[in-house]
Design an enzyme around this catalytic site. Structure first.
Site, PDB file in Angstrom:
ATOM      1  N   LYS A  61       0.840  -1.212   0.000  1.00 15.26           N
ATOM      2  CA  LYS A  61       0.000   0.000   0.000  1.00 15.26           C
ATOM      3  C   LYS A  61       0.874   1.261   0.000  1.00 15.26           C
ATOM      4  CE  LYS A  61      -2.814   3.306   0.796  1.00 15.26           C
ATOM      5  NZ  LYS A  61      -3.707   3.848  -0.196  1.00 15.26           N
ATOM      6  N   CYS A 112      -2.861  11.628   1.145  1.00 14.16           N
ATOM      7  CA  CYS A 112      -2.120  10.355   0.995  1.00 14.16           C
ATOM      8  C   CYS A 112      -0.655  10.558   0.647  1.00 14.16           C
ATOM      9  CB  CYS A 112      -2.783   9.514  -0.089  1.00 14.16           C
ATOM     10  SG  CYS A 112      -4.535   9.322   0.205  1.00 14.16           S
TER      11      CYS A 112
HETATM   12  N1  SAJ Z   1       0.150  15.648  -8.808  1.00 17.40           N
HETATM   13  C1  SAJ Z   1       1.193  16.255  -9.485  1.00 17.40           C
HETATM   14  N2  SAJ Z   1       1.656  15.688 -10.626  1.00 17.40           N
HETATM   15  C2  SAJ Z   1       1.132  14.536 -11.128  1.00 17.40           C
HETATM   16  C3  SAJ Z   1       0.071  13.912 -10.441  1.00 17.40           C
HETATM   17  C4  SAJ Z   1      -0.402  14.488  -9.277  1.00 17.40           C
HETATM   18  O1  SAJ Z   1       1.712  17.300  -9.066  1.00 17.40           O
HETATM   19  O2  SAJ Z   1       1.616  14.087 -12.184  1.00 17.40           O
HETATM   20  C5  SAJ Z   1      -0.355  16.213  -7.536  1.00 17.40           C
HETATM   21  C6  SAJ Z   1      -1.844  16.551  -7.541  1.00 17.40           C
HETATM   22  O3  SAJ Z   1      -2.071  17.836  -8.023  1.00 17.40           O
HETATM   23  C7  SAJ Z   1      -2.185  16.419  -6.057  1.00 17.40           C
HETATM   24  C8  SAJ Z   1      -1.256  15.321  -5.558  1.00 17.40           C
HETATM   25  O4  SAJ Z   1      -0.245  15.191  -6.550  1.00 17.40           O
HETATM   26  O5  SAJ Z   1      -1.877  17.616  -5.368  1.00 17.40           O
HETATM   27  C9  SAJ Z   1      -1.897  13.977  -5.310  1.00 17.40           C
HETATM   28  O6  SAJ Z   1      -2.874  13.665  -6.283  1.00 17.40           O
HETATM   29  P1  SAJ Z   1      -3.050  12.226  -6.936  1.00 17.40           P
HETATM   30  O7  SAJ Z   1      -4.094  12.306  -7.971  1.00 17.40           O
HETATM   31  O8  SAJ Z   1      -1.753  11.712  -7.348  1.00 17.40           O
HETATM   32  O9  SAJ Z   1      -3.459  11.243  -5.787  1.00 17.40           O
HETATM   33  P2  SAJ Z   1      -4.468  11.215  -4.516  1.00 17.40           P
HETATM   34  O10 SAJ Z   1      -3.674  11.634  -3.333  1.00 17.40           O
HETATM   35  O11 SAJ Z   1      -5.768  11.856  -4.756  1.00 17.40           O
HETATM   36  O12 SAJ Z   1      -4.747   9.631  -4.446  1.00 17.40           O
HETATM   37  C10 SAJ Z   1      -3.668   8.710  -4.286  1.00 17.40           C
HETATM   38  C11 SAJ Z   1      -3.841   7.633  -5.352  1.00 17.40           C
HETATM   39  N3  SAJ Z   1      -2.633   6.805  -5.423  1.00 17.40           N
HETATM   40  C12 SAJ Z   1      -2.026   6.500  -6.582  1.00 17.40           C
HETATM   41  O13 SAJ Z   1      -2.405   6.916  -7.649  1.00 17.40           O
HETATM   42  C13 SAJ Z   1      -0.836   5.599  -6.493  1.00 17.40           C
HETATM   43  C14 SAJ Z   1      -5.069   6.810  -5.029  1.00 17.40           C
HETATM   44  O14 SAJ Z   1      -5.192   5.708  -5.919  1.00 17.40           O
HETATM   45  C15 SAJ Z   1      -4.987   6.278  -3.578  1.00 17.40           C
HETATM   46  O15 SAJ Z   1      -6.145   5.532  -3.256  1.00 17.40           O
HETATM   47  C16 SAJ Z   1      -4.927   7.472  -2.655  1.00 17.40           C
HETATM   48  O16 SAJ Z   1      -3.727   8.188  -2.974  1.00 17.40           O
HETATM   49  C17 SAJ Z   1      -4.907   6.982  -1.226  1.00 17.40           C
HETATM   50  O17 SAJ Z   1      -5.930   7.168  -0.529  1.00 17.40           O
HETATM   51  O18 SAJ Z   1      -3.935   6.367  -0.801  1.00 17.40           O
END
Ligand code: SAJ
Length: 450
Positions: free
Chosen positions: A222, A276
């Site tokens: 995880k 997360c």
């Molecule tokens: N972000 C970037 N660049 C990217 C992708 C995201 O700067 O290329 C930023 C986003 O703007 C945001 C942050 O990262 O601020 C996180 O966003 P996210 O869409 O990556 O993820 P979360 O936190 O909404 O959800 C993650 C997910 N994990 C993965 O994709 C590996 C989700 O599947 C999990 O269920 C969740 O964490 C969790 O609850 O653990």
């Protein structure tokens, strides 16, 4: 031949006669409770917050999550779902899912107090033949070193003999929680084979794919998922900083590099927020010993730097264009931690707004998804935010901001400066509309910066 207790639990799962209690009814617990109720189980959602309990019992969702309202309303009406603040429900439950928060403290160390309080409550109510599932994200080793002994000591019962225990981490992202709960493969890690079998049977009633493993491996897996994403984004952010140095555009660099079949660089931006990615990498390294160079920590530091870097770009853009920072107005677009959601937990916007306010900037915030402003002025529309602004700063990649009509906005603003913290505006479009474009990773060649 399976022993009677296991058979009984499996029968209750197949016949949907199992009573389920979910402790912690937040972003993860509530979709969990609603989906198991929809699968036909009798579910009690337990939460200490009276407003959550009231909302659920009134038939609506206290959080903004597509389809959750409909699921709650249908299952409360059908008598399959109810919420309560009382632990009494544990005495009726055949299975309990623990889904409380596991935050990190100021020193980035895990705070397991909410989890262990819930486990103590469960331990006191534990009876023979029950299934206990932990769904909260936890540091490696927590199931065997903390949860299992606590339950055994408090109940006087033995796991795998008298009761069953599994770790089933959630994998749902806000905004897509219901769909992802059902569609994403679910890891089920029991502390023993019987626990794995029973927990898998339960989750198969809702999730399309269940992958069986054991608890300690599931704990690390995880954390490895979110840490992978955090490191990949940190790499994109590091490239962005380098590209600014070299006077090239990181977007173009990533696009080109990603044409290689084995390269998939993520996107740089004004910061990594949410509940997360800002926490899970720290949980992964929290129990590690003798790690001399820690890539995971460095990646976190890079990502945590990005909101400050965005502020630097904004302040430099103002100064370079002869605008006095303390008399300036910035239209800040987006407060949510990511595009398309109202969730503002650990949003980079908070740091950016705080820093701008500290510098005396008048910050007008517009976010069509949330009313949160982090103490800045709230604008009801894009036009209101941009009215008389010296600079437009895009902080969240909401779909609405991808198609901003700069030709209309340019009449409203005082100075035509735009800082694109998510690289969602085409620099040539901005410049054709008379805007001076700045962006994360958008290296200005010396002729452009003069
Ligand atoms: N972000 C970037 N660049 C990217 C992708 C995201 O700067 O290329 C930023 C986003 O703007 C945001 C942050 O990262 O601020 C996180 O966003 P996210 O869409 O990556 O993820 P979360 O936190 O909404 O959800 C993650 C997910 N994990 C993965 O994709 C590996 C989700 O599947 C999990 O269920 C969740 O964490 C969790 O609850 O653990």
């Amino acid at each position: 031949m399976l022993e009677a207790k296991v058979q009984n639990l499996l029968k209750n799962i197949y016949q949907r006669s199992l009573c389920l209690a979910v402790i912690g009814s937040g972003y993860v617990g509530l979709p969990t409770a609603a989906l198991f109720a929809d699968a036909g189980f009798h579910v009690t959602a337990i939460d200490i917050k009276p407003e959550i309990v009231k909302a659920v019992n009134d038939g609506f969702s206290p959080i903004n999550e597509p389809r959750l309202d409909e699921l709650i309303s249908r299952n409360v009406q059908a008598g399959r779902l109810r919420a309560t603040s009382s632990l009494e429900a544990l005495t009726q439950a055949d299975a309990v899912i623990v889904s409380v928060q596991t935050p990190i403290d100021q020193n980035k160390r895990p705070n397991l107090s909410f989890l262990m309080k819930a486990i103590e409550d469960v331990g006191r109510a534990l009876r023979e033949g029950m299934l206990i599932v932990v769904s909260s994200t936890i540091p490696p080793g927590t199931m065997l070193e903390n949860v299992k002994p606590k339950l055994e000591v408090l109940s006087g019962l033995k796991v795998e003999t008298d009761f069953y225990l599994a770790y089933v981490p959630e994998r749902i992202a806000p905004g897509k929680a219901i769909r992802e709960f059902v569609e994403n493969p679910r890891l089920v890690g029991g502390v023993g084979p019987k626990s794995t079998k029973i927990a898998s049977a339960l989750y198969r009633t809702v999730c399309k794919t269940v992958i069986e493993t054991e608890a300690s491996t599931a704990e690390v897996a995880k954390l490895a998922e979110n840490t992978f994403r955090d490191i990949n984004i940190a790499y994109a952010n590091q490239l962005a900083l380098l590209c600014e140095n070299y006077g090239v555009d990181v977007e173009e660099v990533i696009k080109l590099a990603n044409t290689h079949p084995r390269v998939n660089i993520h996107f740089p931006g004004a910061g990594v927020g949410g509940p997360c990615l800002t926490k899970d990498p720290y949980l992964l390294i929290s129990e590690a010993r003798n790690i001399k160079v820690n890539l995971i920590r460095v990646a976190r530091e890079i990502n945590d730097l990005m909101p400050y870097h965005a502020v630097e770009i904004i302040l430099n853009a103002l100064r370079d264009n002869g605008i006095e920072v303390s008399k300036s107005k910035v239209a800040l677009l987006g407060v949510a931690y990511k595009g398309g959601v109202s969730d503002t937990r650990n949003s980079p916007a908070e740091t950016i707004i705080n820093e701008l306010l500290l510098n005396g900037v008048n910050v007008s915030v517009y976010d069509p998804y949330t009313n949160e402003t982090f103490d800045a002025e709230k604008a009801e529309s894009l036009e209101e935010a941009c009215n008389d602004a010296d600079l437009i700063a895009i902080i969240t990649d909401h779909p609405e901001f991808r198609h901003i009509e700069l030709e209309k906005i340019k009449e409203l603003v005082k100075h035509k400066l735009i800082v694109d913290g998510r690289r969602i505006i085409n620099p040539s479009y901005a410049s054709n509309c008379g805007f001076k474009y700045y962006g994360i990773g958008y290296g200005l060649k010396s002729d452009e910066s003069s």
